[in-house]
Write a protein that holds these residues in place. Structure first.
Motif, PDB file in Angstrom:
ATOM      1  N   ASP A  82      -4.794   1.602   5.013  1.00 20.12           N
ATOM      2  CA  ASP A  82      -4.679   2.477   3.846  1.00 20.12           C
ATOM      3  C   ASP A  82      -5.148   3.898   4.181  1.00 20.12           C
ATOM      4  OD1 ASP A  82      -3.754   0.497   2.325  1.00 20.12           O
ATOM      5  OD2 ASP A  82      -5.468   0.336   0.966  1.00 20.12           O
ATOM      6  N   LEU A  98      -6.849   6.431   1.759  1.00 16.44           N
ATOM      7  CA  LEU A  98      -7.338   6.616   0.401  1.00 16.44           C
ATOM      8  C   LEU A  98      -7.959   7.991   0.237  1.00 16.44           C
ATOM      9  CD1 LEU A  98      -8.191   5.483  -2.444  1.00 16.44           C
ATOM     10  CD2 LEU A  98     -10.316   4.793  -1.339  1.00 16.44           C
ATOM     11  N   THR A 108      -8.015   2.944   9.174  1.00 20.41           N
ATOM     12  CA  THR A 108      -8.073   3.149   7.729  1.00 20.41           C
ATOM     13  C   THR A 108      -8.820   4.452   7.450  1.00 20.41           C
ATOM     14  OG1 THR A 108      -8.244   0.769   7.572  1.00 20.41           O
ATOM     15  CG2 THR A 108      -8.735   2.028   5.579  1.00 20.41           C
ATOM     16  N   SER A 147      -1.994   7.282   0.774  1.00 24.83           N
ATOM     17  CA  SER A 147      -1.212   6.173   0.239  1.00 24.83           C
ATOM     18  C   SER A 147      -1.794   5.746  -1.103  1.00 24.83           C
ATOM     19  CB  SER A 147      -1.198   5.001   1.216  1.00 24.83           C
ATOM     20  OG  SER A 147      -2.502   4.494   1.377  1.00 24.83           O
ATOM     21  N   HIS A 148      -3.128   5.899  -1.243  1.00 19.03           N
ATOM     22  CA  HIS A 148      -3.780   5.537  -2.496  1.00 19.03           C
ATOM     23  C   HIS A 148      -4.677   6.682  -2.945  1.00 19.03           C
ATOM     24  CE1 HIS A 148      -2.567   1.667  -0.935  1.00 19.03           C
ATOM     25  NE2 HIS A 148      -2.752   1.149  -2.130  1.00 19.03           N
ATOM     26  N   TYR A 169      -7.451   4.419 -10.318  1.00 20.82           N
ATOM     27  CA  TYR A 169      -7.224   3.977  -8.952  1.00 20.82           C
ATOM     28  C   TYR A 169      -5.826   3.403  -8.836  1.00 20.82           C
ATOM     29  CZ  TYR A 169      -7.096   1.319  -4.699  1.00 20.82           C
ATOM     30  OH  TYR A 169      -6.713   0.829  -3.492  1.00 20.82           O
ATOM     31  N   GLY A 170      -5.095   3.820  -7.831  1.00 16.38           N
ATOM     32  CA  GLY A 170      -3.770   3.250  -7.630  1.00 16.38           C
ATOM     33  C   GLY A 170      -3.075   3.942  -6.474  1.00 16.38           C
ATOM     34  N   THR A 171      -1.811   3.627  -6.280  1.00 15.72           N
ATOM     35  CA  THR A 171      -1.070   4.270  -5.215  1.00 15.72           C
ATOM     36  C   THR A 171      -0.746   5.702  -5.627  1.00 15.72           C
ATOM     37  OG1 THR A 171       1.045   3.596  -6.094  1.00 15.72           O
ATOM     38  CG2 THR A 171       0.013   2.094  -4.538  1.00 15.72           C
ATOM     39  N   ARG A 172      -0.284   6.466  -4.670  1.00 11.95           N
ATOM     40  CA  ARG A 172       0.056   7.859  -4.924  1.00 11.95           C
ATOM     41  C   ARG A 172       1.092   7.977  -6.044  1.00 11.95           C
ATOM     42  NH1 ARG A 172       2.532  10.613   0.126  1.00 11.95           N
ATOM     43  NH2 ARG A 172       3.823   8.766  -0.085  1.00 11.95           N
ATOM     44  N   GLU A 173       2.117   7.127  -5.980  1.00 10.08           N
ATOM     45  CA  GLU A 173       3.194   7.207  -6.958  1.00 10.08           C
ATOM     46  C   GLU A 173       2.658   6.916  -8.360  1.00 10.08           C
ATOM     47  OE1 GLU A 173       3.402   5.502  -4.075  1.00 10.08           O
ATOM     48  OE2 GLU A 173       4.696   6.935  -3.027  1.00 10.08           O
ATOM     49  N   GLU A 174       1.789   5.900  -8.456  1.00 10.30           N
ATOM     50  CA  GLU A 174       1.222   5.564  -9.757  1.00 10.30           C
ATOM     51  C   GLU A 174       0.391   6.727 -10.297  1.00 10.30           C
ATOM     52  OE1 GLU A 174       0.790   0.768  -8.840  1.00 10.30           O
ATOM     53  OE2 GLU A 174      -0.966   2.080  -8.758  1.00 10.30           O
ATOM     54  N   TYR A 175      -0.303   7.404  -9.384  1.00 10.16           N
ATOM     55  CA  TYR A 175      -1.157   8.509  -9.802  1.00 10.16           C
ATOM     56  C   TYR A 175      -0.335   9.641 -10.389  1.00 10.16           C
ATOM     57  CZ  TYR A 175      -4.778  12.111  -9.592  1.00 10.16           C
ATOM     58  OH  TYR A 175      -5.673  13.099  -9.919  1.00 10.16           O
TER      59      TYR A 175
END
Lengths: 234, 281
Positions: free
Chosen positions: A30, A32, A185, A201-202, A212-218
């Motif tokens: 990951d 992060l 990581t 990626s996160h 907290y989440g993946t880039r896309e979710e953010y």
């Protein structure tokens, strides 16, 4: 199991928590990014992950055979280091101290590892130079090489581009991305949201609201949209 | 002049003074680099005043062996000062200033009230500036000093890499699993031992000079930790040795002569540093 699992973690000083109930996990490979306003507890979180500080409550679990002293740490520069008479070689070698345990001197393998990592970060030609006479970007590379001596698995970076000019900043990000692609990581604290969105990626956003989440979710989330807008505005 | 020196060297007390002086100079310079870099230059001063206070109390209590009181008290103070440095209510420099003047005043007060000596100001002056006590060392004291010095040097050599790591970046060391607090404690204890030893040589007011001058001089000339440490040790030994010889030949006070030589060496190193730095660029 994840490399790091953070369960119900509350952070703070003197048992007064100012960040509560963090839950997230970091898997091998990951990248992060931890973002948030000044004073939101980013550095406290990192210190807690490194066990430099006790959490107010909650747990940090390690998986995948990760040991406590196998985390590579790139701290922010301290005032002491600004005029410290130390050569690049001495500093990078000190990254092997966790491998030594109570053995007083470094062995051949550790010296070799230091050389390899200096080469990897492109600072081998500077081996005998004095650390304080290097440029900001070179100094960060040296500290990165030292962190790599301490770990094969995970790097924790505290504002790795603070005080660097734009060109060196992007070189630094490329270097970190390269390490990530080699399977290390990355957990990075950053002020630089644009870079976080580009490379991570996160994303972990801490502050008044936690995400907290993946880039896309953010990018889709309310927290992310609001924070992005604010950063662009000022 | 050489004849005169040869004559003096026949006296055992002069040889003792040279041995002890060189050993103390060696020990104090080794940790000096660490203390200067950790921004603890003044800790020597603070601790020596504590040692002065403890010595005054020992004198008042008529202890035959004042080391038994002075050493533990100084070690405890050193541990408190270095430990609380990180997150105390009273910050490092203020704590040192407070403890040092407090102990100094208390020590003098005790000596003044309870002393039976007819030459009080002489006693105080010799404790503060070292005066002649180095020339009146007994064989037992020389042995004690030698053993402690060897212990200090061995500890330093064994933990050299760890001391470097902890001094350069304490947080990284802790994250890498090194017991940084333990090493800080070790440094505190060793520095306390050195201070108590060095009181015989230069007195309590001048100890800081022995600790910081060689380190600062070496830092003008060299740019890596190993060379700075070695250079500081060599400089310190040379300065102490020549200082003692000069003071014997010229009849000057030992402590202040050594410090004067240290200051001169610092000036030379500064100039040399500027010149070599200029060439390098």
């Amino acid at each position: 199991m994840a490399l790091l699992t953070i369960q119900d973690l509350s952070l703070g000083y003197d048992s007064v928590a100012f960040v509560e109930n963090l839950n997230f996990s970091v898997n091998t490979g990951d990248y992060l990014c931890i973002v948030g306003e000044n004073g939101s507890g980013k550095t406290t979180l990192m210190k807690t992950l490194l066990h430099l500080q006790e959490p107010v409550s909650g747990q940090i679990l390690m998986g995948d055979g990760l040991k406590q002293n196998e985390i590579g740490y790139l701290p922010q520069q301290t005032i002491v280091q600004k005029d410290f008479p130390a050569s690049v070689g001495e500093i990078v070698l000190s990254g092997c101290q966790g491998r030594c345990g109570i053995r007083p001197f470094y062995n051949k393998a550790e010296k070799h590892l230091a050389e390899t990592n200096m080469n990897r970060m492109g600072v081998l030609p500077l081996k005998d130079r004095c650390y304080r006479e290097l440029s900001g970007g070179q100094q960060q590379r040296v500290l990165l090489a030292r962190a790599l001596c301490a770990t094969q698995k995970v790097l924790l970076l505290d504002e790795p581009v603070a005080g660097l000019d734009p060109k060196v900043t992007s070189e630094m990000y490329d270097l970190i991305e390269g390490l990530n692609q080699e399977g290390i990581t990355i957990i990075m604290i950053s002020h630089d949201l644009a870079a976080a969105i580009r490379y991570a990626s996160h994303i972990l956003h801490i502050g008044a609201s936690v995400f907290y989440g993946t880039r896309e979710e953010y990018l889709e989330s309310d927290v992310g949209k609001f924070f992005l807008m604010r950063q662009k505005g000022g | 002049m050489l004849d005169k020196l040869g004559m003096y060297l026949q006296y055992p007390f002069v040889r003792y003074a040279l041995i002890v002086g060189v050993l103390i100079a060696l020990c104090s310079s080794l940790l000096g680099v660490t203390l200067v870099l950790k921004r603890f230059s003044f800790i020597g001063d603070g601790l020596s005043h504590v040692a002065f206070g403890a010595m005054a109390i020992a004198a008042v209590l008529n202890l035959t062996n004042d080391m038994l009181l002075v050493l533990p008290v100084t070690i405890i103070s050193a541990v408190l000062l270095l430990r609380t440095g990180q997150n105390a209510k009273i910050k490092g420099d203020a704590a040192i200033a407070m403890i040092s003047v407090g102990a100094l005043a208390f020590g003098y007060l005790m000596m003044n009230i309870f002393s039976t000596s007819s030459n009080l100001s002489g006693d105080v002056c010799s404790t503060l500036f070292g005066s002649t006590s180095i020339l009146t060392l007994t064989e037992r004291e020389v042995w004690l000093c030698t053993v402690l010095s060897i212990a200090v040097v061995l500890i330093f050599l064994l933990f050299y890499n760890k001391i470097f790591a902890v001094t350069f970046d304490e947080n990284f060391s802790k994250a890498a699993g090194t017991n940084a607090n333990g090493y800080n404690l070790l440094i505190a204890i060793v520095i306390a031992v050195i201070i108590v030893l060095a009181m015989n040589l230069v007195g309590s007011l001048l100890i800081s000079a022995l600790v910081i001058f060689p380190a600062l001089s070496a830092m003008r000339l060299f740019r890596n930790f190993k060379s700075v440490t070695i250079c500081s040790a060599v400089l310190s030994v040379i300065c102490a040795f020549s200082g003692i010889i000069v003071s014997i030949l010229a009849g000057t006070p030992v402590g202040s002569t050594i410090v004067a030589v240290d200051v001169a060496a610092f000036a030379v190193c500064c100039i040399a540093g500027v010149i070599t730095g200029g060439i390098r660029k």
